[in-house]
Design a protein around this motif. Structure first.
Motif, PDB file in Angstrom:
ATOM      1  N   PRO A   1       0.842  -1.203   0.000  1.00  0.00           N
ATOM      2  CA  PRO A   1       0.000   0.000   0.000  1.00  0.00           C
ATOM      3  C   PRO A   1       0.875   1.250   0.000  1.00  0.00           C
TER       4      PRO A   1
ATOM      5  N   ILE B   1      -0.474   4.835   1.260  1.00  0.00           N
ATOM      6  CA  ILE B   1      -0.540   4.965   2.714  1.00  0.00           C
ATOM      7  C   ILE B   1       0.862   5.108   3.296  1.00  0.00           C
TER       8      ILE B   1
ATOM      9  N   ILE C   1       3.562  -0.969   9.068  1.00  0.00           N
ATOM     10  CA  ILE C   1       2.165  -1.397   9.209  1.00  0.00           C
ATOM     11  C   ILE C   1       1.827  -2.529   8.235  1.00  0.00           C
TER      12      ILE C   1
ATOM     13  N   VAL D   1      -1.693  -4.577   7.577  1.00  0.00           N
ATOM     14  CA  VAL D   1      -2.515  -4.347   6.381  1.00  0.00           C
ATOM     15  C   VAL D   1      -2.830  -5.682   5.698  1.00  0.00           C
TER      16      VAL D   1
ATOM     17  N   SER E   1      -5.351  -7.696   7.783  1.00  0.00           N
ATOM     18  CA  SER E   1      -6.666  -7.067   7.699  1.00  0.00           C
ATOM     19  C   SER E   1      -7.288  -7.268   6.311  1.00  0.00           C
TER      20      SER E   1
ATOM     21  N   ALA F   1      -4.216   4.294   9.141  1.00  0.00           N
ATOM     22  CA  ALA F   1      -3.430   3.883   7.976  1.00  0.00           C
ATOM     23  C   ALA F   1      -3.801   2.464   7.542  1.00  0.00           C
ATOM     24  N   VAL F   2      -3.940   1.554   8.522  1.00  0.00           N
ATOM     25  CA  VAL F   2      -4.256   0.161   8.182  1.00  0.00           C
ATOM     26  C   VAL F   2      -5.658   0.064   7.596  1.00  0.00           C
TER      27      VAL F   2
ATOM     28  N   LEU G   1      -7.278   2.373   5.941  1.00  0.00           N
ATOM     29  CA  LEU G   1      -7.254   2.929   4.594  1.00  0.00           C
ATOM     30  C   LEU G   1      -6.564   1.959   3.635  1.00  0.00           C
ATOM     31  N   GLY G   2      -5.507   1.301   4.108  1.00  0.00           N
ATOM     32  CA  GLY G   2      -4.733   0.422   3.240  1.00  0.00           C
ATOM     33  C   GLY G   2      -5.406  -0.896   2.927  1.00  0.00           C
TER      34      GLY G   2
ATOM     35  N   SER H   1      -8.764  -4.386  11.380  1.00  0.00           N
ATOM     36  CA  SER H   1      -7.695  -3.378  11.425  1.00  0.00           C
ATOM     37  C   SER H   1      -7.504  -2.875  12.850  1.00  0.00           C
TER      38      SER H   1
END
Lengths: 191, 173
Positions: free
Chosen positions: A146, A149, A164, A168, A171, B121-122, B124-125, B164
């Motif tokens: 990503p 971001i 992150i 990510v 998730s 951030a997570v 959105l990503g 997230s």
């Protein structure tokens, strides 16, 4: 797009009314103009790392990363889209769409996805559930890196903008699992 | 592992350069031409951000967040989601630029290493502009009925936001 106009109209009408009622007219008026300045600043701060990442992804793509990824994805796609995979054009477009999504090449993903959707729509009822699945796959973000971001975090002064990444990925997988699970459940009971 | 993560960018560029050398790809040209594409992305993004960020700032200081907070925050807290990300969650399925602007506000306001900044951030990503994607595909394929695509996509979004928040709290909370 009509929708964005409606969204903006809603935000402005609601905000102006509320600002008048709560006595925040001054701040609200100033916020619009500072917001415009912040948009410019945000773009400028993002520009460096966004362009660098765009260059890196281009380099990796020219080295054949997309082709290799497509080869890995084909067996998976045959299982998820059995009807569409029988059509060569649809199968190619599907692979291209998913590969571009994984590499974060939004500009390439959408045209390929649209080609796949058109091919599937022409198959009639045989692929109508698979068309929905294609939409669900595209609404779950499957990007491996990503970069936007990361650029955003780097612009805000993050020490390691990519730390992150595992979060990510996990998730994204949870979201994908929920999407596929809901799809499996709904397609069985939908008329 | 931690230092490898910090070196993501240089390591990936080095890997790309090595791969390019083995395949006779002009790496410098690929990098510069790719950067130009990045500028195109930015050029496409800028007008939308310029229109949406003022609207977002206006909404934020209109008093609406304070009014919604008592309604929304208990629900978000119960789901384990930081209430500060409420506006981002509401905008995310509808507009990518508005969500980017909202996330930028959170990341800069709270700091990129803070729990709220990381969660934003997570989120959105790992999510997409759901309704925009659905609209584009249905328009393109000329399908009247989206059937179960919208409920399934919204399930995925909800799972994405909740996971997230949980993962970030687990890793950095």
């Amino acid at each position: 797009m009509v929708f964005m106009t409606a969204l903006l109209l809603g935000i402005y009408l609601l905000s102006v009314t509320l600002a008048l009622l709560t006595g925040r007219a001054d701040q609200a008026g100033a916020a619009v103009l500072t917001g415009a300045g912040e948009a410019v600043e945000l773009c400028l701060r993002l520009a460096g790392s966004l362009c660098l990442w765009s260059g890196v992804m281009e380099l990796l793509e020219r080295c054949g990363l997309a082709r290799r990824l497509a080869g890995l994805l084909r067996p998976l796609l045959r299982r998820l889209f059995p009807a569409a995979s029988r059509d060569a054009a649809a199968a190619d477009a599907l692979t291209e769409n998913l590969t571009a999504n994984l590499l974060g090449l939004g500009n390439a993903a959408t045209p390929a996805g649209i080609r796949a959707a058109r091919a599937m729509a022409q198959m009639g009822t045989a692929a109508r559930d698979e068309l929905c699945l294609l939409i669900v796959l595209n609404t779950a973000s499957l990007q491996l890196l990503p970069t936007t971001i990361a650029s955003l975090r780097a612009a805000a002064g993050a020490v390691a903008a990519f730390d992150i990444l595992p979060a990510v990925w996990i998730s994204s997988l949870c979201s994908l699992a929920a999407g596929l699970g809901a799809a499996a459940l709904l397609r069985r009971h939908w008329p | 592992m931690k230092s490898l993560m910090a070196l993501t960018a240089p390591l990936l560029i080095a890997a790309g350069l090595i791969a390019a050398g083995r395949r006779n790809v002009d790496a410098f040209q690929a990098l510069t031409e790719g950067s130009r594409k990045g500028l195109d992305i930015l050029r496409d993004m800028f007008p939308a951000l310029l229109v949406l960020l003022p609207a977002l700032k206006l909404l934020q200081c209109s008093g609406l967040p304070e009014m919604l907070a008592p309604l929304l925050n208990p629900l978000l807290r119960r789901l384990g989601i930081p209430p500060e990300t409420g506006l981002l969650l509401l905008l995310r399925p509808f507009s990518g630029s508005a969500a980017l602007a909202a996330a930028a506000e959170l990341i800069e306001g709270w700091g990129p290493e803070s729990l709220v900044g990381r969660t934003a951030a997570v989120m959105l990503g790992s999510s997409e502009t759901t309704f925009y994607v659905i609209a584009v595909y249905l328009a393109a394929a000329d399908v009247r009925h989206s059937r179960w695509a919208i409920p399934a996509a919204l399930c995925a979004d909800l799972a994405c936001f909740v996971s997230s928040a949980w993962i970030c709290r687990l890793l950095w909370g």
